[in-house]
Design an enzyme around this catalytic site. Structure first.
Site, PDB file in Angstrom:
ATOM      1  N   GLU A 150       9.263  16.875  15.006  1.00  0.00           N
ATOM      2  CA  GLU A 150       9.725  16.687  13.632  1.00  0.00           C
ATOM      3  C   GLU A 150       8.981  17.668  12.719  1.00  0.00           C
ATOM      4  O   GLU A 150       7.757  17.656  12.659  1.00  0.00           O
ATOM      5  CB  GLU A 150       9.449  15.253  13.178  1.00  0.00           C
ATOM      6  CG  GLU A 150       9.999  14.963  11.802  1.00  0.00           C
ATOM      7  CD  GLU A 150       9.719  13.535  11.343  1.00  0.00           C
ATOM      8  OE1 GLU A 150       8.546  13.121  11.366  1.00  0.00           O
ATOM      9  OE2 GLU A 150      10.674  12.840  10.967  1.00  0.00           O
ATOM     10  N   GLU A 199       9.548   1.910  10.775  1.00  0.00           N
ATOM     11  CA  GLU A 199      10.553   2.955  10.529  1.00  0.00           C
ATOM     12  C   GLU A 199       9.818   4.279  10.604  1.00  0.00           C
ATOM     13  O   GLU A 199       8.966   4.559   9.754  1.00  0.00           O
ATOM     14  CB  GLU A 199      11.161   2.796   9.126  1.00  0.00           C
ATOM     15  CG  GLU A 199      11.926   1.518   8.895  1.00  0.00           C
ATOM     16  CD  GLU A 199      13.259   1.482   9.624  1.00  0.00           C
ATOM     17  OE1 GLU A 199      13.741   2.538  10.072  1.00  0.00           O
ATOM     18  OE2 GLU A 199      13.803   0.375   9.754  1.00  0.00           O
ATOM     19  N   CYS A 209      13.690  11.420   6.903  1.00  0.00           N
ATOM     20  CA  CYS A 209      13.488  11.020   8.301  1.00  0.00           C
ATOM     21  C   CYS A 209      14.762  11.155   9.125  1.00  0.00           C
ATOM     22  O   CYS A 209      14.714  11.419  10.305  1.00  0.00           O
ATOM     23  CB  CYS A 209      12.964   9.594   8.357  1.00  0.00           C
ATOM     24  SG  CYS A 209      13.945   8.492   7.353  1.00  0.00           S
ATOM     25  N   LYS A 267       0.870  -1.176   0.000  1.00  0.00           N
ATOM     26  CA  LYS A 267       0.000   0.000   0.000  1.00  0.00           C
ATOM     27  C   LYS A 267       0.912   1.232   0.000  1.00  0.00           C
ATOM     28  O   LYS A 267       1.463   1.635   1.021  1.00  0.00           O
ATOM     29  CB  LYS A 267      -0.900  -0.006   1.245  1.00  0.00           C
ATOM     30  CG  LYS A 267      -1.875   1.145   1.278  1.00  0.00           C
ATOM     31  CD  LYS A 267      -1.494   2.057   2.429  1.00  0.00           C
ATOM     32  CE  LYS A 267      -2.219   3.351   2.457  1.00  0.00           C
ATOM     33  NZ  LYS A 267      -1.747   4.329   1.489  1.00  0.00           N
TER      34      LYS A 267
HETATM   35  P1  NAD Z   1       2.099   8.753   7.337  1.00  0.00           P
HETATM   36  O1  NAD Z   1       2.250   8.014   8.621  1.00  0.00           O
HETATM   37  O2  NAD Z   1       1.072   9.807   7.256  1.00  0.00           O
HETATM   38  O3  NAD Z   1       1.774   7.745   6.154  1.00  0.00           O
HETATM   39  C1  NAD Z   1       2.582   6.641   5.862  1.00  0.00           C
HETATM   40  C2  NAD Z   1       1.734   5.561   5.228  1.00  0.00           C
HETATM   41  O4  NAD Z   1       0.808   5.073   6.200  1.00  0.00           O
HETATM   42  C3  NAD Z   1       0.909   6.048   4.046  1.00  0.00           C
HETATM   43  O5  NAD Z   1       0.882   5.044   3.063  1.00  0.00           O
HETATM   44  C4  NAD Z   1      -0.456   6.246   4.668  1.00  0.00           C
HETATM   45  O6  NAD Z   1      -1.511   6.158   3.746  1.00  0.00           O
HETATM   46  C5  NAD Z   1      -0.500   5.093   5.651  1.00  0.00           C
HETATM   47  N1  NAD Z   1      -1.472   5.255   6.740  1.00  0.00           N
HETATM   48  C6  NAD Z   1      -1.964   6.407   7.259  1.00  0.00           C
HETATM   49  N2  NAD Z   1      -2.858   6.123   8.242  1.00  0.00           N
HETATM   50  C7  NAD Z   1      -2.915   4.781   8.344  1.00  0.00           C
HETATM   51  C8  NAD Z   1      -3.640   3.896   9.193  1.00  0.00           C
HETATM   52  N3  NAD Z   1      -4.495   4.329  10.104  1.00  0.00           N
HETATM   53  N4  NAD Z   1      -3.452   2.566   9.033  1.00  0.00           N
HETATM   54  C9  NAD Z   1      -2.578   2.098   8.123  1.00  0.00           C
HETATM   55  N5  NAD Z   1      -1.882   2.884   7.276  1.00  0.00           N
HETATM   56  C10 NAD Z   1      -2.037   4.219   7.394  1.00  0.00           C
HETATM   57  O7  NAD Z   1       3.543   9.317   6.991  1.00  0.00           O
HETATM   58  P2  NAD Z   1       3.946  10.216   5.743  1.00  0.00           P
HETATM   59  O8  NAD Z   1       3.458  11.595   6.053  1.00  0.00           O
HETATM   60  O9  NAD Z   1       3.573   9.577   4.471  1.00  0.00           O
HETATM   61  O10 NAD Z   1       5.542  10.185   5.817  1.00  0.00           O
HETATM   62  C11 NAD Z   1       6.301  11.064   6.564  1.00  0.00           C
HETATM   63  C12 NAD Z   1       6.759  10.402   7.846  1.00  0.00           C
HETATM   64  O11 NAD Z   1       7.510   9.231   7.547  1.00  0.00           O
HETATM   65  C13 NAD Z   1       7.721  11.263   8.638  1.00  0.00           C
HETATM   66  O12 NAD Z   1       7.360  11.225  10.001  1.00  0.00           O
HETATM   67  C14 NAD Z   1       9.063  10.603   8.440  1.00  0.00           C
HETATM   68  O13 NAD Z   1       9.988  10.826   9.448  1.00  0.00           O
HETATM   69  C15 NAD Z   1       8.689   9.180   8.312  1.00  0.00           C
HETATM   70  N6  NAD Z   1       9.731   8.430   7.601  1.00  0.00           N
HETATM   71  C16 NAD Z   1      10.512   7.542   8.282  1.00  0.00           C
HETATM   72  C17 NAD Z   1      11.520   6.855   7.633  1.00  0.00           C
HETATM   73  C18 NAD Z   1      12.387   5.889   8.362  1.00  0.00           C
HETATM   74  O14 NAD Z   1      12.985   5.053   7.707  1.00  0.00           O
HETATM   75  N7  NAD Z   1      12.508   5.950   9.657  1.00  0.00           N
HETATM   76  C19 NAD Z   1      11.725   7.050   6.290  1.00  0.00           C
HETATM   77  C20 NAD Z   1      10.925   7.961   5.627  1.00  0.00           C
HETATM   78  C21 NAD Z   1       9.914   8.629   6.296  1.00  0.00           C
END
Ligand code: NAD
Length: 471
Positions: free
Chosen positions: A378, A244, A278, A169
């Site tokens: 963040e 992550e 991140c 997804k």
């Molecule tokens: P997000 O948590 O909003 O979304 C990530 C994914 O989760 C998307 O596909 C989203 O549709 C899905 N999602 C959202 N709500 C959900 C739910 N209730 N159940 C299941 N899936 C759900 O994050 P984002 O805004 O897309 O990404 C940015 C974040 O990602 C930042 O906090 C960043 O630090 C983090 N990030 C971490 C790493 C790492 O490796 N540690 C790498 C890249 C990004």
């Protein structure tokens, strides 16, 4: 505008009877594509296909899985120009960097698993036991938008290498490369159901996936807030979890460091992908007596990051991925000013001549209180916070003083001193001086930054269950 009409399940393209989701060009704010918004019914179909495929895929000879991954790698190479441009438009990363990172890293990761399959001990002996490393099962992979295909391949490549099958997804904000991957799976004739791509929003597709009883593991990259929700859902039936999540990484500049190089190195890292990284070094910790000098250098370095069109070769700072993200980052800049931090460069207003698209100025704050909101939360934009420390102990305490623990840096002329401070940082990785990113090294976080590790053999082990057979 590209209209993607179908999702990929069981080796077939399926029409979806659901809402259409728009994908925006980060530099113009215009709609660049639309994708299907699937729901629980499609997730159920995809999980069942992955479960059926698991029966045979989990038993394929390692060399066969290697051949599929090698074929996938060839296709990723062939399509790298298209991948780089797509992600530049979706996310805002300047095209030159996008070619190296957004298109290049998925190839590096896939290539690493092709190599690893020749050496990884899927069976080993401990005393009178044969230990078999068995695939976990059906993996639900949920990914974010900032490095969309990189984060996908950090899950899909090791999962397939391990013998798992996947329901992916992708983020609804930058989903287009996930469809390129589906086309690649079709082109290399990957057996039906081994990789399935179901697009949609988190509330619909994500929730259905994390609650599905036939999913054995969730591998998630995204925000800590969503990770928290996923951990709760996974606890219901003890799904394996790899998370992550976010970070607020500190760059500790020690008194004997080359200040100019350290400030420059920290800012280059902080502003990579417009700060939408991140592991970004968003807190720069300097000895109190060097604070003002560090601010001066930082302002001069930030001035070189003029925002511009990400598709132009010379651009160093592109826009952010969405209007929501842009507004959130600008709000944080206003919060920083209200909290009394000193605005050294940038600001909350739109950069001159760029009122379309999702641009934010390269921003630096000095005199940031480590306990303030901009010192703790963040931001995920091009915003650096400079903080003063008294001595090394104080620096380490400030560095470790957030709930996160993803990355960090130490700058010093003395390698042993730097290593000692690095060893006191509660983070999954630490860069000393200009230490290079290593795609074989474990990638992940302490505390609220994550659970488990990605990349190299550490990433493969996440998708394996050890089974002991006593003889
Ligand atoms: P997000 O948590 O909003 O979304 C990530 C994914 O989760 C998307 O596909 C989203 O549709 C899905 N999602 C959202 N709500 C959900 C739910 N209730 N159940 C299941 N899936 C759900 O994050 P984002 O805004 O897309 O990404 C940015 C974040 O990602 C930042 O906090 C960043 O630090 C983090 N990030 C971490 C790493 C790492 O490796 N540690 C790498 C890249 C990004």
């Amino acid at each position: 505008m590209k209209a993607i009409e179908r999702i990929y399940i069981d080796g077939q393209w399926h029409a979806v009877d659901g809402p259409r989701l728009e994908v925006h060009d980060s530099a113009t704010g215009q709609v660049m594509a639309s994708i299907p918004g699937a729901g629980a019914a499609e997730v159920d179909q995809a999980v069942k296909a992955a479960r059926r495929a698991f029966a045979s895929w989990s038993r394929t000879p390692v060399q066969e899985r290697k051949a599929y991954l090698a074929a996938m790698l060839e296709q990723l190479k062939n399509r790298s120009g298209e991948i780089a441009e797509t992600v530049s438009r979706e996310v805002g990363m300047p095209i030159k960097l996008s070619g190296m990172i957004q298109a290049g890293m998925p190839q590096v990761t896939t290539g690493n698993y092709v190599k690893l399959l020749d050496e990884f001990p899927f069976t080993e002996e401990v005393g009178n036991s044969v230990i078999q490393h068995a695939p976990v099962g059906v993996v639900g992979a949920i990914t974010p938008w900032n490095y969309p295909l990189h984060q996908i391949m950090l899950k899909v490549a090791p999962a397939l290498a391990a013998g798992c099958t996947v329901v992916l997804k992708p983020s609804e904000i930058a989903p287009l490369t996930a469809f390129i991957l589906a086309e690649i799976c079709e082109a290399i004739e990957l057996p039906p159901g081994v990789v399935n791509v179901v697009s949609g929003v988190g509330q619909d597709v994500g929730e259905a996936l994390i609650n599905h009883p036939q999913v054995n593991m969730i591998s998630f990259t995204g925000s800590t807030r969503t990770g928290h929700r996923i951990a709760h859902a996974a606890a219901e039936d003890f799904k394996r979890l790899a998370l992550e999540m976010g970070g607020k990484s500190a760059s500790i500049i020690l008194s004997d460091a080359d200040l100019e190089a350290a400030v420059k190195g920290t800012i280059n890292n902080c502003y990579l992908n417009s700060g939408q990284t991140c592991t970004a070094l968003t807190r720069m910790l300097v000895p109190a007596e060097l604070h003002d000098q560090a601010c001066e250098i930082a302002a001069a370095v930030a001035a070189k990051f003029a925002p511009g069109n990400p598709l132009e070769e010379t651009t160093r700072l592109g826009p952010l991925a969405s209007s929501m993200q842009r507004d959130k980052v600008r709000e944080y800049i206003r919060i920083g000013q209200e909290e009394g931090a000193k605005l050294v460069a940038g600001g909350a207003e739109a950069p001159e001549g760029l009122d379309q698209g999702y641009f934010v100025k390269a921003t630096v704050f000095g005199n940031v209180d480590p306990a303030s909101r901009i010192g703790q939360e963040e931001i995920f934009g091009p915003v650096l916070s400079i903080m003063s420390y008294r001595d090394e102990d104080d620096a380490v305490e400030i560095a470790n003083g957030t709930p996160y623990g993803l990355s960090g840096a130490v700058w010093s002329d003395d390698r042993d001193r730097a290593l000692d401070v690095a060893g006191r940082m509660r983070t999954g990785q630490v860069f000393v001086n200009n230490g290079k990113f290593n795609p074989w090294a474990p990638f992940g976080g302490f505390g609220h930054s994550g659970l488990g590790r990605e990349a190299g053999k550490f990433g493969l082990e996440e998708f394996l269950e050890p089974r002991a057979i006593q003889l």
